[in-house]
Design a protein around this motif. Structure first.
Motif, short mmCIF file in Angstrom:
data_model
loop_
_atom_site.label_atom_id
_atom_site.label_comp_id
_atom_site.label_asym_id
_atom_site.label_seq_id
_atom_site.Cartn_x
_atom_site.Cartn_y
_atom_site.Cartn_z
N SER A 182 60.38 17.14 4.35
CA SER A 182 59.90 16.12 3.89
C SER A 182 59.78 14.94 4.46
O SER A 182 60.66 14.98 5.59
CB SER A 182 60.53 16.31 2.62
N ASN A 183 59.29 14.01 4.22
CA ASN A 183 59.19 12.64 4.99
C ASN A 183 60.71 12.18 5.31
O ASN A 183 61.29 11.72 6.04
CB ASN A 183 58.52 11.56 4.13
N ALA A 184 61.51 12.17 4.03
CA ALA A 184 62.84 12.02 3.86
C ALA A 184 63.81 12.53 4.99
O ALA A 184 64.59 12.11 5.78
CB ALA A 184 63.67 11.82 2.54
N GLU A 185 63.41 14.02 4.80
CA GLU A 185 64.12 14.75 5.87
C GLU A 185 63.84 14.64 7.38
O GLU A 185 64.62 14.56 8.25
CB GLU A 185 63.96 16.35 5.44
N GLU A 186 62.69 14.12 7.58
CA GLU A 186 61.91 13.97 9.04
C GLU A 186 62.65 12.69 9.29
O GLU A 186 63.26 12.58 10.60
CB GLU A 186 60.47 13.80 8.85
N GLN A 187 62.98 11.76 8.31
CA GLN A 187 63.55 10.28 8.92
C GLN A 187 65.12 10.70 9.23
O GLN A 187 65.26 10.20 10.37
CB GLN A 187 63.55 9.44 7.71
N LEU A 188 65.59 11.54 8.63
CA LEU A 188 67.02 11.75 9.00
C LEU A 188 67.13 12.62 10.32
O LEU A 188 67.95 12.39 11.18
CB LEU A 188 67.75 12.62 7.84
N MET A 189 66.05 13.49 10.30
CA MET A 189 66.12 14.33 11.60
C MET A 189 65.90 13.59 12.87
O MET A 189 66.46 13.85 13.80
CB MET A 189 64.91 15.43 11.36
N GLU A 190 65.16 12.40 12.69
CA GLU A 190 64.87 11.38 13.92
C GLU A 190 66.22 10.83 14.01
O GLU A 190 66.60 10.93 15.42
CB GLU A 190 63.74 10.32 13.21
N HIS A 191 67.01 10.44 13.11
CA HIS A 191 68.21 9.66 13.58
C HIS A 191 69.15 10.88 14.33
O HIS A 191 69.89 10.66 15.40
CB HIS A 191 68.84 9.43 12.18
N LEU A 192 68.99 11.96 13.99
CA LEU A 192 69.94 13.11 14.37
C LEU A 192 69.34 13.53 15.74
O LEU A 192 70.35 13.78 16.73
CB LEU A 192 69.82 14.27 13.56
N TRP A 193 67.96 13.42 15.87
CA TRP A 193 67.63 13.86 17.26
C TRP A 193 68.07 12.67 18.32
O TRP A 193 68.43 12.91 19.49
CB TRP A 193 66.05 13.87 17.17
N ASN A 194 67.99 11.51 18.17
CA ASN A 194 68.40 10.35 18.54
C ASN A 194 69.96 10.38 18.91
O ASN A 194 70.22 10.02 20.11
CB ASN A 194 68.15 8.84 17.89
N LEU A 195 70.73 10.80 18.02
CA LEU A 195 72.24 10.73 18.10
C LEU A 195 72.69 11.76 19.00
O LEU A 195 73.34 12.02 19.28
CB LEU A 195 72.98 10.47 17.07
N GLU A 196 71.82 13.05 18.63
CA GLU A 196 72.18 14.55 19.27
C GLU A 196 73.21 15.16 18.57
O GLU A 196 73.18 16.28 18.31
CB GLU A 196 72.62 14.21 20.84
N LYS A 197 74.21 14.50 18.08
CA LYS A 197 75.30 15.05 17.22
C LYS A 197 75.80 14.00 16.44
O LYS A 197 76.01 12.89 17.02
CB LYS A 197 76.28 15.92 17.86
N ALA A 198 76.32 14.01 15.14
CA ALA A 198 76.69 13.08 14.39
C ALA A 198 77.52 13.61 13.24
O ALA A 198 77.12 14.40 12.66
CB ALA A 198 75.67 12.06 13.91
N PHE A 199 78.44 12.62 12.76
CA PHE A 199 79.05 12.80 11.59
C PHE A 199 78.28 11.97 10.49
O PHE A 199 77.23 11.18 10.82
CB PHE A 199 80.45 12.21 11.58
N MET A 200 78.46 12.10 9.30
CA MET A 200 77.87 11.37 8.03
C MET A 200 78.07 9.91 8.31
O MET A 200 76.85 9.16 8.15
CB MET A 200 78.66 11.82 6.87
N LYS A 201 78.99 9.50 8.72
CA LYS A 201 79.05 8.02 8.88
C LYS A 201 78.20 7.34 9.94
O LYS A 201 77.42 6.37 9.93
CB LYS A 201 80.50 7.41 9.06
N ASP A 202 78.09 8.26 11.12
CA ASP A 202 77.10 8.24 12.23
C ASP A 202 75.38 7.87 11.62
O ASP A 202 74.74 7.10 11.97
CB ASP A 202 77.23 8.80 13.40
N LEU A 203 75.26 9.02 10.85
CA LEU A 203 73.84 9.00 10.12
C LEU A 203 73.66 7.80 9.28
O LEU A 203 72.47 7.32 9.43
CB LEU A 203 73.95 10.37 9.63
N LEU A 204 74.62 7.56 8.59
CA LEU A 204 74.49 6.34 7.53
C LEU A 204 74.28 5.00 8.23
O LEU A 204 73.30 4.14 8.04
CB LEU A 204 75.62 6.20 6.50
N GLU A 205 75.04 4.73 9.34
CA GLU A 205 74.89 3.77 10.27
C GLU A 205 73.59 3.50 11.03
O GLU A 205 73.11 2.51 11.38
CB GLU A 205 75.91 3.62 11.25
N ALA A 206 73.12 4.71 11.26
CA ALA A 206 71.61 4.52 12.11
C ALA A 206 70.54 4.48 11.05
O ALA A 206 69.35 3.76 11.32
CB ALA A 206 71.27 6.19 12.21
#
Length: 124
Positions: free
Chosen positions: A5-29
């Motif tokens: 979904s668009n929301a999942e894709e947006q989150l995936m973008e953050h994860l691709w950029n970070l490569e690996k992340a904890f919840m706090k890292d994702l929220l900060e992105a």
């Protein structure tokens, strides 16, 4: 093909950029206003179910990482787009793309260089 979904894709973008992340890292992105932790947790669960994301556990924390490469995901998207909207014709897609996106002369020149380079590779 499973899609995000668009929301999942947006989150995936953050994860691709970070490569690996904890919840706090994702929220900060995320830009403000940030989504609720529960929203991101729900998206992550769906993405794990779809086999786009996995995680390693460290105590009570999960470190998330992508299972799908960004290039692979978007390559499938573009192939689906060409198949569904352009009768499986890459040239119809290219024609539409170049005329409808108002590319500048220099952008078209860059595109031509890419295409010429690919032609040379295929001839070898």
């Amino acid at each position: 093909m499973i899609q995000l979904s668009n929301a999942e894709e947006q989150l995936m973008e953050h994860l691709w950029n970070l490569e690996k992340a904890f919840m706090k890292d994702l929220l900060e992105a995320y830009p403000d206003p940030k989504p609720a932790t529960t929203t991101v947790a729900t998206l992550l669960k769906r993405m794990i179910d779809k086999k786009f994301v996995a995680y390693n556990e460290f105590g009570n924390s999960r470190e998330y990482y992508p299972l799908v490469k960004k290039t692979d995901y978007f390559a499938k998207h573009v192939k689906g787009l060409i198949s569904n909207f352009f009768n499986n014709s890459a040239s119809q897609f290219a024609s539409f793309f170049t005329t409808e996106t108002n590319l500048s002369a220099s952008e078209l020149e860059d595109l031509k260089k890419i295409i010429d380079s690919e032609i040379q590779k295929k001839k070898k």
